[in-house]
Design a protein around this motif. Sequence first.
Motif, PDB file in Angstrom:
ATOM      1  N   THR A   1      60.566  65.756  42.704  1.00 47.81           N
ATOM      2  CA  THR A   1      59.845  64.399  43.318  1.00 47.81           C
ATOM      3  C   THR A   1      60.000  63.406  42.535  1.00 47.81           C
ATOM      4  O   THR A   1      59.694  62.399  42.156  1.00 47.81           O
ATOM      5  N   TRP A   2      60.557  63.729  41.058  1.00 45.19           N
ATOM      6  CA  TRP A   2      60.841  63.137  39.903  1.00 45.19           C
ATOM      7  C   TRP A   2      62.341  62.944  39.647  1.00 45.19           C
ATOM      8  O   TRP A   2      62.866  63.728  39.395  1.00 45.19           O
ATOM      9  N   PRO A   3      63.106  61.598  40.628  1.00 45.18           N
ATOM     10  CA  PRO A   3      64.710  61.759  39.568  1.00 45.18           C
ATOM     11  C   PRO A   3      65.063  62.031  38.232  1.00 45.18           C
ATOM     12  O   PRO A   3      64.212  60.892  37.758  1.00 45.18           O
ATOM     13  N   VAL A   4      66.039  62.722  38.808  1.00 46.72           N
ATOM     14  CA  VAL A   4      67.075  62.547  36.913  1.00 46.72           C
ATOM     15  C   VAL A   4      67.184  61.299  36.638  1.00 46.72           C
ATOM     16  O   VAL A   4      68.537  60.985  37.112  1.00 46.72           O
ATOM     17  N   HIS A   5      66.833  60.522  35.616  1.00 50.97           N
ATOM     18  CA  HIS A   5      67.124  59.452  35.040  1.00 50.97           C
ATOM     19  C   HIS A   5      68.083  59.031  33.565  1.00 50.97           C
ATOM     20  O   HIS A   5      67.421  59.840  32.798  1.00 50.97           O
ATOM     21  N   VAL A   6      68.870  58.136  33.606  1.00 48.41           N
ATOM     22  CA  VAL A   6      69.007  58.003  31.936  1.00 48.41           C
ATOM     23  C   VAL A   6      67.630  56.346  32.170  1.00 48.41           C
ATOM     24  O   VAL A   6      68.414  55.449  32.459  1.00 48.41           O
ATOM     25  N   ALA A   7      67.085  56.381  30.928  1.00 44.64           N
ATOM     26  CA  ALA A   7      66.232  55.141  30.976  1.00 44.64           C
ATOM     27  C   ALA A   7      66.481  54.807  29.505  1.00 44.64           C
ATOM     28  O   ALA A   7      67.123  55.168  28.353  1.00 44.64           O
ATOM     29  N   PHE A   8      66.542  53.932  29.129  1.00 48.32           N
ATOM     30  CA  PHE A   8      66.706  52.475  27.865  1.00 48.32           C
ATOM     31  C   PHE A   8      65.592  51.991  27.678  1.00 48.32           C
ATOM     32  O   PHE A   8      64.633  50.918  28.444  1.00 48.32           O
TER      33      PHE A   8
END
Length: 279
Positions: free
Chosen positions: A147-154
């Motif tokens: 339910t929580w997609p894997v992201h690359v956050a900045f």
Amino acid sequence: MTEVLRYAAFTADGTGGNPAGVVLDATGLTEDQMLALAAEVGYSETAFVLPGSGDSHPIRYFSPRAEVAFCGHATIATAVALADRDGCGPLRFDTPAGPVAVLTEATTTGVTATLTSPPASSRPATAAEIDALLAPFGWRREQLDETWPVHVAFAGNAHPVLAVAARETLADFDYDFDALAAVMADAGWATVHVFRQRGPAEFDVRNAFPPGGVREDPATGAAAAAFGGYLRTLGRLTVGNRVVLHQGEDMGQPSRLVVAPDPDSDGVQVTGTGAPIPA
């Protein structure tokens, strides 16, 4: 002789938090000298304040291994140290990642600092990036919370964001240090932010930090800001709302970070208390 202060940032009820070195006067120090001092202090980061004007302070951050463009917990620690010296109020730090506004306030639990990060954003991770991240942890995709997609956050630095489905997986947080360090070096990532939702507006989080020579950070302000950008991108954090991150509990260094979107910019606000570490 350069004076190095030691402060804990994002303490929880006056305990725990993440220690940082703070040099309030780094006039004349070279990059090599800053790096050597950071290595001598041995914390995940040490902040160096350079000559500025008024409430504007150029600042640089060094881990024991390298310079870091932005460090949240060292920013909070430095802001509290300046408040202890000069009194509370607004500050501006000119970081290699861009300007960071900070407001310090005196509360019944000590000095609280709120930073506003550089612009925060988030994008979905590729399948190859997910596989590369999971391998050093020995995790399977089924162990992630879909339910929580894997992201690359900045938010000044890049932080992959992984949600695990079970609290036990977070508690057993372990990984191949050298393998993850290599993956992160290739991708230019600062930390790996692993989390599990505790409640509607609360999360348990852990952060791997091989680029800084540290297996895990007990409180990571820069990653918290990036996580705020991730939540905002998913529509799960809106102006006027906030979330609380509980970090460091599995390490015996409980930390509390409060995250909210900045109403006036693309940055994210991260709030925490700070206190000097007794000698």
